[in-house]
Design a protein around this motif. Structure first.
Motif, mmCIF file in Angstrom:
data_model
loop_
_atom_site.group_PDB
_atom_site.id
_atom_site.type_symbol
_atom_site.label_atom_id
_atom_site.label_comp_id
_atom_site.label_asym_id
_atom_site.label_seq_id
_atom_site.Cartn_x
_atom_site.Cartn_y
_atom_site.Cartn_z
ATOM 1 N N ARG A 184 -1.560 6.959 -1.686
ATOM 2 C CA ARG A 184 -1.804 6.173 -2.898
ATOM 3 C C ARG A 184 -0.480 5.581 -3.346
ATOM 4 O O ARG A 184 0.537 6.276 -3.370
ATOM 5 N N VAL A 185 -0.485 4.316 -3.699
ATOM 6 C CA VAL A 185 0.748 3.680 -4.168
ATOM 7 C C VAL A 185 0.443 2.793 -5.370
ATOM 8 O O VAL A 185 -0.699 2.381 -5.577
ATOM 9 N N THR A 186 1.473 2.540 -6.164
ATOM 10 C CA THR A 186 1.339 1.566 -7.236
ATOM 11 C C THR A 186 2.334 0.438 -6.985
ATOM 12 O O THR A 186 3.362 0.638 -6.347
ATOM 13 N N VAL A 187 1.978 -0.744 -7.475
ATOM 14 C CA VAL A 187 2.741 -1.944 -7.128
ATOM 15 C C VAL A 187 3.723 -2.308 -8.236
ATOM 16 O O VAL A 187 3.374 -2.252 -9.417
ATOM 17 N N ALA A 188 4.936 -2.661 -7.855
ATOM 18 C CA ALA A 188 5.905 -3.226 -8.790
ATOM 19 C C ALA A 188 6.240 -4.647 -8.340
ATOM 20 O O ALA A 188 6.247 -4.928 -7.149
ATOM 21 N N GLU A 189 6.489 -5.512 -9.282
ATOM 22 C CA GLU A 189 6.860 -6.913 -9.045
ATOM 23 C C GLU A 189 5.675 -7.771 -8.561
ATOM 24 O O GLU A 189 4.616 -7.250 -8.236
ATOM 25 N N VAL A 220 1.874 -1.826 3.786
ATOM 26 C CA VAL A 220 3.058 -1.238 3.159
ATOM 27 C C VAL A 220 4.031 -0.911 4.280
ATOM 28 O O VAL A 220 3.629 -0.417 5.338
ATOM 29 N N TYR A 274 -7.963 1.085 -6.512
ATOM 30 C CA TYR A 274 -8.745 1.976 -7.375
ATOM 31 C C TYR A 274 -8.305 1.903 -8.829
ATOM 32 O O TYR A 274 -8.761 2.691 -9.661
ATOM 33 N N TRP A 312 -3.221 0.057 -8.589
ATOM 34 C CA TRP A 312 -3.237 1.304 -7.830
ATOM 35 C C TRP A 312 -3.962 1.049 -6.511
ATOM 36 O O TRP A 312 -5.115 0.613 -6.498
ATOM 37 N N PRO A 370 -0.935 7.011 -8.709
ATOM 38 C CA PRO A 370 -0.049 7.061 -7.545
ATOM 39 C C PRO A 370 1.356 7.493 -7.951
ATOM 40 O O PRO A 370 1.808 7.159 -9.036
ATOM 41 N N ASP A 379 13.570 -0.341 1.148
ATOM 42 C CA ASP A 379 12.600 -0.076 0.080
ATOM 43 C C ASP A 379 11.190 -0.068 0.650
ATOM 44 O O ASP A 379 10.903 -0.758 1.619
ATOM 45 N N LEU A 380 10.306 0.714 0.033
ATOM 46 C CA LEU A 380 8.876 0.600 0.357
ATOM 47 C C LEU A 380 8.396 -0.713 -0.228
ATOM 48 O O LEU A 380 8.563 -0.963 -1.416
ATOM 49 N N ALA A 381 7.804 -1.546 0.596
ATOM 50 C CA ALA A 381 7.418 -2.876 0.132
ATOM 51 C C ALA A 381 6.007 -3.200 0.592
ATOM 52 O O ALA A 381 5.449 -2.523 1.462
ATOM 53 N N ILE A 382 5.422 -4.227 -0.014
ATOM 54 C CA ILE A 382 4.053 -4.635 0.316
ATOM 55 C C ILE A 382 4.028 -6.128 0.603
ATOM 56 O O ILE A 382 4.643 -6.909 -0.118
ATOM 57 N N LYS A 383 3.354 -6.503 1.688
ATOM 58 C CA LYS A 383 3.221 -7.915 2.049
ATOM 59 C C LYS A 383 1.981 -8.073 2.920
ATOM 60 O O LYS A 383 1.337 -7.097 3.282
ATOM 61 N N PRO A 405 2.609 7.982 2.296
ATOM 62 C CA PRO A 405 1.783 8.045 1.096
ATOM 63 C C PRO A 405 0.360 7.518 1.319
ATOM 64 O O PRO A 405 0.157 6.648 2.152
ATOM 65 N N VAL A 462 5.444 0.792 -4.460
ATOM 66 C CA VAL A 462 5.786 -0.181 -3.426
ATOM 67 C C VAL A 462 6.181 -1.472 -4.116
ATOM 68 O O VAL A 462 5.597 -1.850 -5.115
ATOM 69 N N ARG A 463 7.176 -2.153 -3.562
ATOM 70 C CA ARG A 463 7.692 -3.346 -4.228
ATOM 71 C C ARG A 463 7.126 -4.613 -3.592
ATOM 72 O O ARG A 463 7.227 -4.792 -2.389
ATOM 73 N N ALA A 464 6.540 -5.430 -4.435
ATOM 74 C CA ALA A 464 6.165 -6.781 -4.003
ATOM 75 C C ALA A 464 7.378 -7.642 -4.333
ATOM 76 O O ALA A 464 7.399 -8.366 -5.310
ATOM 77 N N THR A 511 3.897 6.962 -5.740
ATOM 78 C CA THR A 511 4.807 6.149 -4.936
ATOM 79 C C THR A 511 4.743 4.691 -5.379
ATOM 80 O O THR A 511 3.655 4.157 -5.590
#
Lengths: 144, 169
Positions: free
Chosen positions: B39-44, B74, B151, B56, A11, B82-86, B37, A15-17, A13
């Motif tokens: 496909r995304v990857t996660v930070a934090e 997302v 994935y 991923w 990926p 910010d692009l965030a995930i919850k 997007p 995304v921030r958790a 992009t």
């Protein structure tokens, strides 16, 4: 070949958790400076009979003492880790005594109490140094 | 459906029985949404233990409405953008417990929550998770997509399912 496949499917992009970020900068000097304020205020309190001045002194001492407690708490639960107990076995007791001493300083105008708090903060400082605090938590070699 | 591209997307049929929550729709056009997007990857670490930093994920950016509670989304975080995930906890018309009382969600709003407790986040080296408790209800205009598949890494490939909202006291 394998690497280019990975690069293609990876990926682009992020995304921030989101989490709050502990900044990782710690130094007992913060607590020490506020504790020194308490010490000086007690000195000034004793040297001045004026009621209004004394009332202000007490109020400011209360405020500074709260900051000492805050800085000690942050060191205790954010900087120190369980593995540090090996280097400083009395760590928890030390913080307990130091934060209790803050409460004592709040209620007291005895210079000896304020001095005892300075000593305890210095013990915390020694624990911070014994666990590699200066190199791990300050930016670019501070304190000198 | 090509004639629909470029419209505001309001022509799309929405079955209110199959998907009762939500209300307002994402105002971006289908063409904008198709840009991803995907496909995304996660930070934090606020979505631990289910979703870990570095995962991923595949997302469906064509989603126009908040998916059902328990789904992972997302979105653009209010304030920071910010692009965030919850995870969706509740949607428009529902109410969520907050600060000893309740917050009633407006039309098109969702209440988003982190999976990780402060203890789980701390164990992974992060501070307390940031979610709707901090930034409040999130309007559907900020929705970017629904997360549906992981994935990578190899050993944890699989569907990202819904987890029912925790029962509150």
């Amino acid at each position: 070949m394998f690497r280019s496949v990975i690069a293609t499917i990876a990926p682009k992009t992020v995304v921030r958790a989101h989490c709050d970020l502990p900044c990782g900068v710690y130094d007992p000097e913060q607590a020490r400076i506020e504790a020194e304020s308490c010490y000086r205020i007690v000195e000034k309190y004793a040297a001045n009979e004026d009621t209004a001045y004394r009332t202000r002194a007490i109020a400011i001492k209360e405020e500074r003492a709260d900051l000492v407690k805050h800085h000690l708490d942050v060191l205790w639960h954010d900087y120190f880790k369980p593995e540090h107990l090996e280097a400083v076995p009395n760590l928890h007791d030390l913080f307990w005594q130091a934060t209790k001493q803050v409460s004592k300083v709040k209620a007291s105008t005895d210079l000896a109490d304020a001095k005892r708090l300075l000593d305890l903060v210095d013990e915390v400082d020694a624990a911070w140094k014994a666990t590699g605090g200066p190199s791990k938590t300050r930016v670019a070699g501070r304190p000198g | 459906m090509t004639s629909d591209a470029g419209s505001t997307g309001t022509q799309a049929a929405v079955d209110p029985v199959a998907d009762p929550g939500g209300g307002r729709e994402v105002q971006r056009t289908l063409r904008e949404r198709l840009r991803g997007p995907w496909r995304v990857t996660v930070a934090e670490g606020s979505m631990l233990p289910d979703i870990a930093p570095g995962d991923w994920l595949l997302i469906d950016p064509t989603t126009r409405r908040w998916p059902r509670p328990g789904s992972v989304v997302v979105f653009r975080e209010p304030v920071t953008d910010d692009l965030a995930i919850k995870r969706v906890r509740a949607r428009g018309g529902e109410r969520v417990p907050f600060n000893g009382g309740y917050i009633a969600l407006g039309e098109g709003e969702a209440w988003l929550e982190a999976d990780a407790t402060p203890a789980i986040a701390a164990a992974a080296g992060y501070g307390p998770p940031i979610d709707s408790d901090r930034f409040g209800p999130v309007p559907v205009d900020l929705l970017v997509g629904r997360v549906w598949f992981r994935y990578g890494p190899w050993k944890r490939i699989g569907r990202i399912g819904r987890i029912g909202p925790p029962t509150t006291p």
